[in-house]
Design a protein around this motif. Sequence first.
Motif, PDB file in Angstrom:
ATOM      1  N   GLY A  20       0.812  -1.213   0.000  1.00  0.00           N
ATOM      2  CA  GLY A  20       0.000   0.000   0.000  1.00  0.00           C
ATOM      3  C   GLY A  20       0.846   1.264   0.000  1.00  0.00           C
ATOM      4  N   ALA A  21       0.226   2.362  -0.435  1.00  0.00           N
ATOM      5  CA  ALA A  21       0.872   3.683  -0.425  1.00  0.00           C
ATOM      6  C   ALA A  21      -0.053   4.653   0.315  1.00  0.00           C
ATOM      7  N   PRO A  22      -0.073   4.570   1.648  1.00  0.00           N
ATOM      8  CA  PRO A  22      -0.962   5.465   2.404  1.00  0.00           C
ATOM      9  C   PRO A  22      -0.499   6.912   2.272  1.00  0.00           C
ATOM     10  N   SER A  23      -1.450   7.816   2.269  1.00  0.00           N
ATOM     11  CA  SER A  23      -1.138   9.234   2.113  1.00  0.00           C
ATOM     12  C   SER A  23      -2.263  10.023   2.779  1.00  0.00           C
ATOM     13  N   PRO A  24      -2.093  11.329   2.914  1.00  0.00           N
ATOM     14  CA  PRO A  24      -3.198  12.119   3.490  1.00  0.00           C
ATOM     15  C   PRO A  24      -4.493  11.971   2.696  1.00  0.00           C
ATOM     16  N   ALA A  25      -4.376  11.716   1.399  1.00  0.00           N
ATOM     17  CA  ALA A  25      -5.579  11.591   0.564  1.00  0.00           C
ATOM     18  C   ALA A  25      -6.197  10.195   0.627  1.00  0.00           C
ATOM     19  N   HIS A  26      -5.391   9.194   0.987  1.00  0.00           N
ATOM     20  CA  HIS A  26      -5.874   7.811   0.947  1.00  0.00           C
ATOM     21  C   HIS A  26      -5.451   7.085   2.229  1.00  0.00           C
ATOM     22  N   ASP A  27      -6.416   6.858   3.099  1.00  0.00           N
ATOM     23  CA  ASP A  27      -6.145   6.220   4.394  1.00  0.00           C
ATOM     24  C   ASP A  27      -6.123   4.699   4.221  1.00  0.00           C
ATOM     25  N   ILE A  28      -5.044   4.217   3.637  1.00  0.00           N
ATOM     26  CA  ILE A  28      -4.918   2.794   3.316  1.00  0.00           C
ATOM     27  C   ILE A  28      -4.290   2.065   4.499  1.00  0.00           C
TER      28      ILE A  28
ATOM     29  N   ASN B 252       9.483  -4.385 -12.101  1.00  0.00           N
ATOM     30  CA  ASN B 252      10.045  -5.731 -12.033  1.00  0.00           C
ATOM     31  C   ASN B 252      10.851  -5.964 -10.772  1.00  0.00           C
ATOM     32  N   GLN B 253      10.752  -5.069  -9.819  1.00  0.00           N
ATOM     33  CA  GLN B 253      11.402  -5.294  -8.540  1.00  0.00           C
ATOM     34  C   GLN B 253      10.513  -4.765  -7.423  1.00  0.00           C
ATOM     35  N   LEU B 254      10.771  -5.279  -6.217  1.00  0.00           N
ATOM     36  CA  LEU B 254       9.926  -4.983  -5.076  1.00  0.00           C
ATOM     37  C   LEU B 254      10.133  -3.549  -4.606  1.00  0.00           C
ATOM     38  N   MET B 255       9.053  -2.863  -4.297  1.00  0.00           N
ATOM     39  CA  MET B 255       9.136  -1.524  -3.732  1.00  0.00           C
ATOM     40  C   MET B 255       9.308  -1.644  -2.224  1.00  0.00           C
ATOM     41  N   LYS B 256      10.453  -1.197  -1.715  1.00  0.00           N
ATOM     42  CA  LYS B 256      10.679  -1.231  -0.266  1.00  0.00           C
ATOM     43  C   LYS B 256      11.405   0.015   0.217  1.00  0.00           C
ATOM     44  N   ASP B 257      11.091   1.113  -0.410  1.00  0.00           N
ATOM     45  CA  ASP B 257      11.677   2.401  -0.048  1.00  0.00           C
ATOM     46  C   ASP B 257      10.537   3.393   0.173  1.00  0.00           C
ATOM     47  N   ALA B 258      10.335   3.781   1.434  1.00  0.00           N
ATOM     48  CA  ALA B 258       9.191   4.632   1.767  1.00  0.00           C
ATOM     49  C   ALA B 258       9.281   6.013   1.139  1.00  0.00           C
TER      50      ALA B 258
ATOM     51  N   PHE C  60       1.631  -0.760  -4.913  1.00  0.00           N
ATOM     52  CA  PHE C  60       2.769  -1.222  -5.717  1.00  0.00           C
ATOM     53  C   PHE C  60       2.749  -2.738  -5.808  1.00  0.00           C
ATOM     54  N   GLU C  61       3.085  -3.261  -6.977  1.00  0.00           N
ATOM     55  CA  GLU C  61       3.185  -4.714  -7.159  1.00  0.00           C
ATOM     56  C   GLU C  61       4.139  -5.019  -8.295  1.00  0.00           C
ATOM     57  N   MET C  62       4.320  -6.315  -8.632  1.00  0.00           N
ATOM     58  CA  MET C  62       5.406  -6.695  -9.544  1.00  0.00           C
ATOM     59  C   MET C  62       4.977  -7.427 -10.812  1.00  0.00           C
TER      60      MET C  62
ATOM     61  N   ILE D  24      -6.585  -6.672  -8.740  1.00  0.00           N
ATOM     62  CA  ILE D  24      -7.176  -6.581  -7.396  1.00  0.00           C
ATOM     63  C   ILE D  24      -6.094  -6.983  -6.399  1.00  0.00           C
ATOM     64  N   ARG D  25      -5.738  -6.070  -5.487  1.00  0.00           N
ATOM     65  CA  ARG D  25      -4.633  -6.320  -4.568  1.00  0.00           C
ATOM     66  C   ARG D  25      -5.065  -6.121  -3.117  1.00  0.00           C
ATOM     67  N   GLY D  26      -4.859  -7.146  -2.303  1.00  0.00           N
ATOM     68  CA  GLY D  26      -4.997  -7.002  -0.861  1.00  0.00           C
ATOM     69  C   GLY D  26      -3.689  -6.447  -0.315  1.00  0.00           C
ATOM     70  N   ILE D  27      -3.772  -5.511   0.600  1.00  0.00           N
ATOM     71  CA  ILE D  27      -2.575  -4.808   1.079  1.00  0.00           C
ATOM     72  C   ILE D  27      -1.944  -5.584   2.245  1.00  0.00           C
ATOM     73  N   CYS D  28      -0.688  -6.024   2.024  1.00  0.00           N
ATOM     74  CA  CYS D  28      -0.004  -6.836   3.042  1.00  0.00           C
ATOM     75  C   CYS D  28       1.175  -6.111   3.681  1.00  0.00           C
ATOM     76  N   ASP D  29       1.584  -4.982   3.119  1.00  0.00           N
ATOM     77  CA  ASP D  29       2.650  -4.177   3.725  1.00  0.00           C
ATOM     78  C   ASP D  29       2.529  -2.763   3.178  1.00  0.00           C
ATOM     79  N   TYR D  30       3.426  -1.904   3.626  1.00  0.00           N
ATOM     80  CA  TYR D  30       3.345  -0.500   3.223  1.00  0.00           C
ATOM     81  C   TYR D  30       4.440  -0.101   2.227  1.00  0.00           C
ATOM     82  N   SER D  31       4.924  -1.051   1.430  1.00  0.00           N
ATOM     83  CA  SER D  31       5.909  -0.750   0.377  1.00  0.00           C
ATOM     84  C   SER D  31       7.151  -0.080   0.947  1.00  0.00           C
ATOM     85  N   ASP D  32       7.557  -0.508   2.142  1.00  0.00           N
ATOM     86  CA  ASP D  32       8.735   0.061   2.780  1.00  0.00           C
ATOM     87  C   ASP D  32       9.669  -1.055   3.234  1.00  0.00           C
ATOM     88  N   SER D  33      10.655  -0.737   4.040  1.00  0.00           N
ATOM     89  CA  SER D  33      11.637  -1.744   4.468  1.00  0.00           C
ATOM     90  C   SER D  33      11.106  -2.655   5.570  1.00  0.00           C
TER      91      SER D  33
END
Length: 331
Positions: free
Chosen positions: A94-102, A242-248, A263-265, A279-288
């Motif tokens: 997920g990419a939570p932001s002030p606009a999207h409370d994910i 083609n690579q995992l997003m893990k940088d906030a 984000f997905e691959m 369709i993506r279920g959110i399992c992390d916040y695309s960070d480390s």
Amino acid sequence: MSNSKDYTVGWICAISTEYVAAQAFLDENHDGPEYVSPNDNNDYTLGKVGRHNVVIAVLPDGEYGTTSAAMVARDMLHSFPNIRIGLMVGIGGGAPSPAHDIHLGDIVVSASRDGKGGVFQYDFGKTIQDQKFQTTGFLNQPPATLRTAMNGLKAQYELKGHQLETAISHAIQENPRLHKKYKRPGPSNERLYRSEITHPANDGTSCEIVCGNDPSKLVLRPKRSEDEDNLEVHYGLIASANQLMKDATVRDRLAAEMDVLCFEMEAAGLMSHFPCLVIRGICDYSDSHKNKEWQGYAAMAAAAYAKDLLCRIPPNKIEAEKEIRETLQHS
């Protein structure tokens, strides 16, 4: 054995956790196909969701990314030539932001913006510090039947709420072996760290121990109220590479510049091969701070939504769509 020409819905998963979740929501299980294309290496599960015959495939074990997804989609269309709508269903960051409370356990569905597809491919190789990301392409729009059903479901959820959590609980009750891995984790396992807080590289120790629960390190968000669903569905842009997003910090830049929700691959690999709804279920916040704790539940959430969506579509609407193979030949 099942006749491959009887199947009109193609459902692709990336990992076995998603494949298990998809099978848990089948209303009927069918025998395997009586014939597949000679060079088709996919594993298939066939069954019925609502009134639709569905074929589910999973990427080879240990293979991720756009190329593998493209090969699975290509082989599926060779072996099941009657497929008319496609779904890519599974987990994402997920990419939570002030606009999207994910939150973890929420769902993001690809929805088009400005006439373009709801998934875009970006390229880390073309990312230059302090410059905008370069978009290398948009996923083809899914068939109108899927987009119309998505809008109808969106309105239904807004008016009446959804029963996705109930459906997940029922699926787990029907398959008790899934309880440990696929149930919803407790709220104490849902932490969104500030972008500058990073988990030490190559350290498998849990975030709770290494990064802690100090409020100064966390993004504090209000709890959802009683008139809000515990599991929210968000509609918008999904970013695929083609690579995992893990940088906030990169996540936040793309969320701000492109209004990305997830984000997905794999989906970008389907751009020219399998126009589908993602369709993506959110399992992390695309960070480390990645862990597998939410993967099972997130996969169940995505599969539950996919089933709700298919159950809104009359069979004759899907039969009226062109075969995906034919659509691609003329595009």
